[in-house]
Motif scaffolding. Structure first.
Motif, PDB file in Angstrom:
ATOM      1  N   ILE A   1      28.512 -26.365  18.783  1.00  0.00           N
ATOM      2  CA  ILE A   1      28.129 -26.763  17.429  1.00  0.00           C
ATOM      3  C   ILE A   1      29.205 -26.422  16.404  1.00  0.00           C
ATOM      4  O   ILE A   1      29.423 -27.173  15.445  1.00  0.00           O
ATOM      5  CB  ILE A   1      26.776 -26.118  17.046  1.00  0.00           C
ATOM      6  N   PHE A   2      29.925 -25.318  16.599  1.00  0.00           N
ATOM      7  CA  PHE A   2      30.969 -24.912  15.653  1.00  0.00           C
ATOM      8  C   PHE A   2      32.010 -26.012  15.407  1.00  0.00           C
ATOM      9  O   PHE A   2      32.307 -26.334  14.251  1.00  0.00           O
ATOM     10  CB  PHE A   2      31.637 -23.620  16.135  1.00  0.00           C
TER      11      PHE A   2
ATOM     12  N   ASP B   1      26.296 -23.978   6.945  1.00  0.00           N
ATOM     13  CA  ASP B   1      26.780 -23.877   8.326  1.00  0.00           C
ATOM     14  C   ASP B   1      26.716 -22.425   8.794  1.00  0.00           C
ATOM     15  O   ASP B   1      26.300 -22.136   9.916  1.00  0.00           O
ATOM     16  CB  ASP B   1      28.229 -24.374   8.425  1.00  0.00           C
TER      17      ASP B   1
ATOM     18  N   MET C   1      30.660 -28.659  13.178  1.00  0.00           N
ATOM     19  CA  MET C   1      30.495 -28.238  11.784  1.00  0.00           C
ATOM     20  C   MET C   1      31.790 -28.337  10.981  1.00  0.00           C
ATOM     21  O   MET C   1      31.756 -28.528   9.763  1.00  0.00           O
ATOM     22  CB  MET C   1      29.986 -26.785  11.737  1.00  0.00           C
ATOM     23  N   ILE C   2      32.944 -28.170  11.662  1.00  0.00           N
ATOM     24  CA  ILE C   2      34.210 -28.101  10.919  1.00  0.00           C
ATOM     25  C   ILE C   2      35.004 -29.401  10.960  1.00  0.00           C
ATOM     26  O   ILE C   2      36.197 -29.416  10.635  1.00  0.00           O
ATOM     27  CB  ILE C   2      35.088 -26.945  11.448  1.00  0.00           C
TER      28      ILE C   2
ATOM     29  N   LEU D   1      23.175 -21.393   9.568  1.00  0.00           N
ATOM     30  CA  LEU D   1      22.687 -21.975  10.828  1.00  0.00           C
ATOM     31  C   LEU D   1      23.287 -21.246  12.032  1.00  0.00           C
ATOM     32  O   LEU D   1      22.589 -21.007  13.030  1.00  0.00           O
ATOM     33  CB  LEU D   1      23.040 -23.468  10.875  1.00  0.00           C
ATOM     34  N   LEU D   2      24.564 -20.878  11.944  1.00  0.00           N
ATOM     35  CA  LEU D   2      25.188 -20.112  13.021  1.00  0.00           C
ATOM     36  C   LEU D   2      24.516 -18.748  13.146  1.00  0.00           C
ATOM     37  O   LEU D   2      24.212 -18.286  14.252  1.00  0.00           O
ATOM     38  CB  LEU D   2      26.687 -19.930  12.748  1.00  0.00           C
TER      39      LEU D   2
ATOM     40  N   SER E   1      28.307 -16.555  16.174  1.00  0.00           N
ATOM     41  CA  SER E   1      27.153 -16.803  15.309  1.00  0.00           C
ATOM     42  C   SER E   1      27.123 -15.859  14.108  1.00  0.00           C
ATOM     43  O   SER E   1      27.240 -16.293  12.957  1.00  0.00           O
ATOM     44  CB  SER E   1      25.852 -16.691  16.113  1.00  0.00           C
TER      45      SER E   1
ATOM     46  N   LEU F   1      33.772 -24.703   6.686  1.00  0.00           N
ATOM     47  CA  LEU F   1      32.533 -24.117   7.201  1.00  0.00           C
ATOM     48  C   LEU F   1      31.751 -23.648   5.977  1.00  0.00           C
ATOM     49  O   LEU F   1      32.122 -22.664   5.332  1.00  0.00           O
ATOM     50  CB  LEU F   1      32.843 -22.950   8.145  1.00  0.00           C
ATOM     51  N   SER F   2      30.692 -24.375   5.645  1.00  0.00           N
ATOM     52  CA  SER F   2      29.946 -24.107   4.413  1.00  0.00           C
ATOM     53  C   SER F   2      28.986 -22.931   4.587  1.00  0.00           C
ATOM     54  O   SER F   2      28.799 -22.411   5.694  1.00  0.00           O
ATOM     55  CB  SER F   2      29.145 -25.345   4.021  1.00  0.00           C
TER      56      SER F   2
END
Length: 310
Positions: free
Chosen positions: A113-114, A127, A117-118, A130-131, A246, A123-124
């Motif tokens: 997922i990382f 984000d 996201m980027i 969620l991690l 995470s 990476l907001s």
């Protein structure tokens, strides 16, 4: 001078994390919290405390490259260096727990997922949240699984020592001060080293800071392997890498959104994914042998060669 400050600050960071882990365990034993919960939470998260402190400090200072590179480098070194050495040192590894279904498969969630996201180069805070939540889901899973299966080595000697609130609180306070101050000076000195030698902050984070923050995992895992408890080493690394991707990245992004240069970081991101897939493959097929250790150390050599050249 900056290099001396860096070494001292990394030492303070690691020592502070050790104080926090030990005293947290002591409090848990005092209140009769089960060893399983201690192993699954305090120790797994505790060994990632240096990475978290360093990445959050870098995020606060607006040094996104160091914050992200620290996590990527630490994850790569935890698997390639630490587990590579564990497989070579340990005479026999026979985990009593299914490390694939119950642990390493969970690493795939944040690692896959990382990168998604980027894609936009950042990476907001969302984000990051969620991690962070993924670690909560993993811990919930651990707590619901068999209490007889432990992921991390619990310090049996602590149970025998008398509990003293004054001493524990004092050491906890010292630990937190060492972690915060050590992380602050480590990031500043690392940035100065990068500027002095014309090295990018990404490389400093990827190698120097990542290696320094991986030392707790290295020490704990080698010690466990020599004592014939290599399965604990594998569990510790899985828990630590889960926490890195995470909690550490999530905390850094929630502190301040991180910007990521995809052009310069793509190799390291792919390598982190690749070495994680190797770990999942090893646990799925129970390839706990010296040959696996050699393969992981080859990946480490590739990682170091690429980092030093660039």
């Amino acid at each position: 001078m900056d290099f001396i400050i860096f070494v001292i600050s990394m030492g303070a960071l690691i020592l502070g994390a050790e104080f926090i882990i030990k005293e947290s365990e002591r409090i848990a034993f005092h209140y009769n919290i089960s060893e399983f919960i201690i192993g699954a939470t305090l120790i797994a998260l505790g060994t990632s405390l240096p990475e978290m402190a360093a990445s959050v400090a870098a995020s606060i200072k607006g040094q996104s490259d160091m914050a992200v590179a620290n996590v990527l480098g630490s994850n790569i070194m935890n698997i390639s260096l630490v587990l590579g050495l564990v497989f070579l040192i340990a005479s026999r590894i026979t985990p009593g727990r299914d490390l694939f279904f119950k642990d390493s498969a969970w690493l795939l969630f944040p690692v896959i997922i990382f990168p998604l996201m980027i894609i936009d180069g950042s990476l907001s805070r969302l984000d990051g949240f969620l991690l962070f939540a993924m670690m909560g889901a993993y811990l919930l899973f651990l707590m619901q699984s068999s209490r007889e299966e432990q992921l991390a080595e619990v310090d049996e000697e602590l149970k025998k020592e008398p509990f003293n609130w004054q001493k524990t609180l004092a050491l906890l306070g010292i630990g937190f001060i060492l972690v915060v101050v050590g992380a602050d000076y480590a990031i500043d000195s690392a940035a100065n080293i990068a500027r002095t030698f014309g090295i990018s902050e990404w490389i400093i984070g990827l190698l120097l800071i990542a290696f320094g923050t991986s030392l707790p995992e290295l020490v704990v895992s080698i010690k466990a392997a020599r004592q014939g408890k290599a399965d604990m080493s594998i569990g510790n690394i899985i828990g630590s890498n889960m926490a890195n991707t995470s909690v550490v990245l999530g905390s850094a992004a929630m502190t301040r959104p991180l910007t990521i240069d995809l052009a310069s970081s793509s190799f390291d991101i792919f390598l982190m994914i690749g070495v994680t897939l190797m770990l999942v493959f090893i646990t799925a097929n129970k390839l706990y042998a010296k040959a696996s250790g050699v393969m992981l150390l080859i990946v480490l050599a590739i990682f170091l060669q690429h980092a030093l050249i660039h």
